[in-house]
Design a protein around this motif. Structure first.
Motif, PDB file in Angstrom:
ATOM      1  N   GLU A  54       0.830  -1.214   0.000  1.00 19.08           N
ATOM      2  CA  GLU A  54       0.000   0.000   0.000  1.00 19.08           C
ATOM      3  C   GLU A  54       0.861   1.259   0.000  1.00 19.08           C
ATOM      4  N   ALA A  55       1.931   1.266   0.811  1.00 17.16           N
ATOM      5  CA  ALA A  55       2.777   2.449   0.955  1.00 17.16           C
ATOM      6  C   ALA A  55       3.636   2.704  -0.278  1.00 17.16           C
ATOM      7  N   ASN A  56       3.951   1.673  -1.029  1.00 20.71           N
ATOM      8  CA  ASN A  56       4.865   1.795  -2.164  1.00 20.71           C
ATOM      9  C   ASN A  56       4.306   2.662  -3.277  1.00 20.71           C
ATOM     10  N   GLY A  57       3.033   2.570  -3.547  1.00 23.41           N
ATOM     11  CA  GLY A  57       2.467   3.242  -4.711  1.00 23.41           C
ATOM     12  C   GLY A  57       2.692   2.386  -5.950  1.00 23.41           C
ATOM     13  N   LEU A  58       2.074   2.760  -7.035  1.00 24.15           N
ATOM     14  CA  LEU A  58       2.173   2.002  -8.274  1.00 24.15           C
ATOM     15  C   LEU A  58       3.589   2.101  -8.835  1.00 24.15           C
ATOM     16  N   ALA A  59       4.188   0.964  -9.159  1.00 22.28           N
ATOM     17  CA  ALA A  59       5.543   0.891  -9.711  1.00 22.28           C
ATOM     18  C   ALA A  59       5.666  -0.426 -10.475  1.00 22.28           C
ATOM     19  N   PHE A  60       6.868  -0.726 -10.956  1.00 23.91           N
ATOM     20  CA  PHE A  60       7.100  -1.949 -11.733  1.00 23.91           C
ATOM     21  C   PHE A  60       8.352  -2.647 -11.230  1.00 23.91           C
ATOM     22  N   SER A  61       8.234  -3.917 -10.915  1.00 29.13           N
ATOM     23  CA  SER A  61       9.411  -4.686 -10.509  1.00 29.13           C
ATOM     24  C   SER A  61      10.171  -5.173 -11.738  1.00 29.13           C
ATOM     25  N   VAL A  62       9.487  -5.289 -12.874  1.00 32.04           N
ATOM     26  CA  VAL A  62      10.100  -5.671 -14.148  1.00 32.04           C
ATOM     27  C   VAL A  62       9.380  -4.912 -15.262  1.00 32.04           C
ATOM     28  N   ALA A  63      10.154  -4.416 -16.227  1.00 31.08           N
ATOM     29  CA  ALA A  63       9.592  -3.835 -17.459  1.00 31.08           C
ATOM     30  C   ALA A  63      10.673  -4.002 -18.516  1.00 31.08           C
ATOM     31  N   THR A  64      10.439  -4.911 -19.472  1.00 27.53           N
ATOM     32  CA  THR A  64      11.478  -5.229 -20.443  1.00 27.53           C
ATOM     33  C   THR A  64      10.896  -5.717 -21.756  1.00 27.53           C
ATOM     34  N   PHE A  65      11.669  -5.555 -22.832  1.00 23.52           N
ATOM     35  CA  PHE A  65      11.322  -6.192 -24.094  1.00 23.52           C
ATOM     36  C   PHE A  65      11.580  -7.682 -23.935  1.00 23.52           C
ATOM     37  N   THR A  66      10.735  -8.494 -24.559  1.00 23.49           N
ATOM     38  CA  THR A  66      10.893  -9.947 -24.465  1.00 23.49           C
ATOM     39  C   THR A  66      10.956 -10.577 -25.847  1.00 23.49           C
ATOM     40  N   GLN A  67      11.365 -11.842 -25.867  1.00 21.68           N
ATOM     41  CA  GLN A  67      11.461 -12.584 -27.119  1.00 21.68           C
ATOM     42  C   GLN A  67      10.080 -12.825 -27.720  1.00 21.68           C
ATOM     43  N   ASP A  68       9.113 -13.154 -26.893  1.00 19.98           N
ATOM     44  CA  ASP A  68       7.748 -13.441 -27.348  1.00 19.98           C
ATOM     45  C   ASP A  68       6.773 -12.741 -26.422  1.00 19.98           C
ATOM     46  N   GLY A  69       5.501 -12.788 -26.768  1.00 19.35           N
ATOM     47  CA  GLY A  69       4.471 -12.177 -25.936  1.00 19.35           C
ATOM     48  C   GLY A  69       4.075 -13.084 -24.783  1.00 19.35           C
ATOM     49  N   GLU A  70       4.886 -13.129 -23.733  1.00 13.86           N
ATOM     50  CA  GLU A  70       4.599 -13.990 -22.596  1.00 13.86           C
ATOM     51  C   GLU A  70       3.370 -13.501 -21.835  1.00 13.86           C
ATOM     52  N   THR A  71       2.681 -14.440 -21.191  1.00 16.83           N
ATOM     53  CA  THR A  71       1.492 -14.051 -20.440  1.00 16.83           C
ATOM     54  C   THR A  71       1.470 -14.603 -19.019  1.00 16.83           C
ATOM     55  N   ALA A  72       2.364 -15.492 -18.650  1.00 16.65           N
ATOM     56  CA  ALA A  72       2.359 -16.057 -17.295  1.00 16.65           C
ATOM     57  C   ALA A  72       3.352 -15.295 -16.415  1.00 16.65           C
ATOM     58  N   TYR A  73       2.984 -15.111 -15.166  1.00 17.70           N
ATOM     59  CA  TYR A  73       3.800 -14.349 -14.229  1.00 17.70           C
ATOM     60  C   TYR A  73       5.186 -14.978 -14.074  1.00 17.70           C
ATOM     61  N   GLY A  74       6.210 -14.167 -14.303  1.00 13.29           N
ATOM     62  CA  GLY A  74       7.582 -14.623 -14.156  1.00 13.29           C
ATOM     63  C   GLY A  74       8.089 -15.489 -15.296  1.00 13.29           C
ATOM     64  N   GLN A  75       7.254 -15.763 -16.270  1.00 14.82           N
ATOM     65  CA  GLN A  75       7.613 -16.643 -17.386  1.00 14.82           C
ATOM     66  C   GLN A  75       7.888 -15.798 -18.626  1.00 14.82           C
ATOM     67  N   TYR A  76       9.088 -15.266 -18.720  1.00 14.08           N
ATOM     68  CA  TYR A  76       9.437 -14.443 -19.880  1.00 14.08           C
ATOM     69  C   TYR A  76      10.920 -14.609 -20.182  1.00 14.08           C
ATOM     70  N   THR A  77      11.258 -14.382 -21.438  1.00 16.34           N
ATOM     71  CA  THR A  77      12.656 -14.408 -21.875  1.00 16.34           C
ATOM     72  C   THR A  77      12.987 -13.006 -22.375  1.00 16.34           C
ATOM     73  N   PRO A  78      13.888 -12.306 -21.672  1.00 20.66           N
ATOM     74  CA  PRO A  78      14.230 -10.957 -22.117  1.00 20.66           C
ATOM     75  C   PRO A  78      14.801 -10.970 -23.535  1.00 20.66           C
ATOM     76  N   HIS A  79      14.471  -9.939 -24.298  1.00 17.25           N
ATOM     77  CA  HIS A  79      15.029  -9.778 -25.641  1.00 17.25           C
ATOM     78  C   HIS A  79      16.528  -9.526 -25.481  1.00 17.25           C
ATOM     79  N   LYS A  80      17.342 -10.109 -26.343  1.00 20.94           N
ATOM     80  CA  LYS A  80      18.805 -10.021 -26.176  1.00 20.94           C
ATOM     81  C   LYS A  80      19.313  -8.582 -26.238  1.00 20.94           C
ATOM     82  N   ASP A  81      18.605  -7.734 -26.956  1.00 23.46           N
ATOM     83  CA  ASP A  81      18.943  -6.318 -27.042  1.00 23.46           C
ATOM     84  C   ASP A  81      17.656  -5.585 -27.426  1.00 23.46           C
ATOM     85  N   ALA A  82      17.759  -4.320 -27.605  1.00 31.86           N
ATOM     86  CA  ALA A  82      16.570  -3.540 -27.976  1.00 31.86           C
ATOM     87  C   ALA A  82      16.673  -3.100 -29.436  1.00 31.86           C
TER      88      ALA A  82
END
Length: 189
Positions: A54-82
């Protein structure tokens, strides 16, 4: 005589069925009484986590480009570069935290709305859309593992550097937060 045998078999079946139901009820009562509950230390930690959320406010623990459009929590492969080709789909994975919940009749609900702006390095807005994606849910406990998967495809972008600005609005708590991901469209080869 044959009819009498059928009646007694049905009667026996009813008795067996009633006995089975009674046994199931008794077993369920015994099972419910033997459920382990969390320790005080664990419930205290959950209470502290709730307060920190509650005290933190809205933020993001992860925000990254990925290899594919992942949809499951924690199940993503970061894009090798941008670095992308002109017609590539840009897939983003984000984990928002600190969003608010409403509560009605023991049900917790949340709703986040996403908007974006595509900007070149001189600050010119090339594309934008408000409220293009909604992430919502409800349940008897607060759902804090939200995987926000977004996909973008911009055609006709010339080779160069850009920024994709994404903004989330917390519809339950009135909070707003976002992130900016720089990327490059490579020269076609």
């Amino acid at each position: 005589m044959l009819t009498g045998k059928r009646v007694s078999r049905r009667g026996a079946s009813a008795i067996l069925l009633a006995t089975g139901i009674y046994t199931g009820i008794c077993t369920a009562s015994v099972q419910a009484e033997t459920v382990s509950t969390p320790s005080k230390a664990f419930t205290d930690a959950l209470t502290a986590y709730d307060a920190a959320w509650e005290a933190n406010g809205l933020a993001f623990s992860v925000a990254t480009f990925t290899q594919d459009g992942e949809t499951a929590y924690g199940q993503y492969t970061p894009h090798k570069d941008a670095i992308f080709q002109e017609d590539d789909v840009l897939s983003i994975y984000a984990e928002p935290i600190g969003y608010s919940f409403s509560q009605t009749d023991g049900i917790y609900a949340f709703e986040l709305t996403a908007s974006y702006r595509l900007v070149n390095l001189s600050g010119q807005v090339l594309a934008e859309q408000d409220n293009f994606a909604v992430f919502s849910g409800e349940g008897r406990s607060k759902q804090r593992e939200l995987a926000a998967a977004l996909s973008f495809q911009f055609s006709g972008l010339p080779a160069g550097d850009y920024q994709l600005e994404t903004r989330f609005s917390d519809d339950e708590g009135g909070k707003v937060a976002g992130f900016t991901l720089p990327f490059t469209i490579a020269d076609p080869k």
